[in-house]
Every structure is written in C-alpha cells, then in structure tokens.
Scaffold this motif. Structure first.
Motif: not given
Length: 129
Positions: A93-116
């Motif tokens: 099952v494929y899921y999409c996930a959202f986070v703002t602002p985009s800088a967060i994916i440079r500060e936290s692992p982009w591939n970890q669920t708690p980031t979103y």
C-alpha cells in the motif's frame, strides 16, 4: 486541514509501470514537502521518495533509484510517482505524506514517518510475477 488523496494504484505484471498521484488540498502555503511511503503486509512503513516544493529537490530510497521518478505540479498541488520496471517486491500500500515547511526534510530524515504531519489513506499496488 491538509487532505491528501492518492490514486493510480492497481495490479500490474512484473516489468510494468504505474503512475501514482497525490492530490493535496486544504492549505494556502506554498512551501512544503510531500513524501511517498509504502507498507507491505507484515512490514513497517518504508520511505520511497520525497520532493520539496521550494526547490524541487528529490530523494529516493536505494531500492527504487533508477526505476521510480517523483515529480510535482505545484499549480495543482499534486505530486506524482512514476514507477517503472516494477518488481513483485514493490507490492504494498502506497501512502503520500505532507509536511511544511520543506526545510524540515533537510533537518529530519525524509524517509521517516515522524517527519510528516499529514497522511493519505493509501492506494494498493500489486505486482504479479
């Protein structure tokens, strides 16, 4: 509140292709990141790919590099995942996930669920051998 709707899943033979879509709504800001995750039966949720709306930076799991391509249409707030050369092990099952602002994916692992912060309901992808 942010809402995400995935579409495009289905049944495909090994070696085939599918394109998933993630339509995002319910927000006005234009700086965000959207990630794609997948979860196979009995396994944890795995980060597949991610894209930043601010600069178009993309990220991929090693298992999909060279086969999957993430892209976005910012005017439509939609992110796509083009999946080529599909393998039975891509079944999930494929899921999409959202986070703002985009800088967060440079500060936290982009591939970890708690980031979103927000998640869609998922779309099933089944690859037959």
């Amino acid at each position: 509140e942010v809402q995400l709707v995935e579409s495009g899943g289905g049944l495909v033979q090994a070696g085939g292709s599918l394109r998933l879509s993630c339509a995002a709504s319910g927000f006005t800001f234009d700086d965000y990141a959207i990630g794609w995750f997948r979860q196979a039966p009995g396994k944890g949720r795995e980060g597949v790919s991610c894209i930043s709306s601010s600069d178009g930076s993309t990220y991929y799991a090693d298992s999909v590099k060279g086969r999957f391509t993430i892209s976005s249409n910012n005017a439509k707030n939609t992110v796509y995942l083009q999946m080529n050369a599909l393998k039975p092990e891509d079944t999930a099952v494929y899921y999409c996930a959202f986070v703002t602002p985009s800088a967060i994916i440079r500060e936290s692992p982009w591939n970890q669920t708690p980031t979103y912060d927000y998640w869609g309901q998922g779309t099933q992808v089944t690859v037959s051998s």
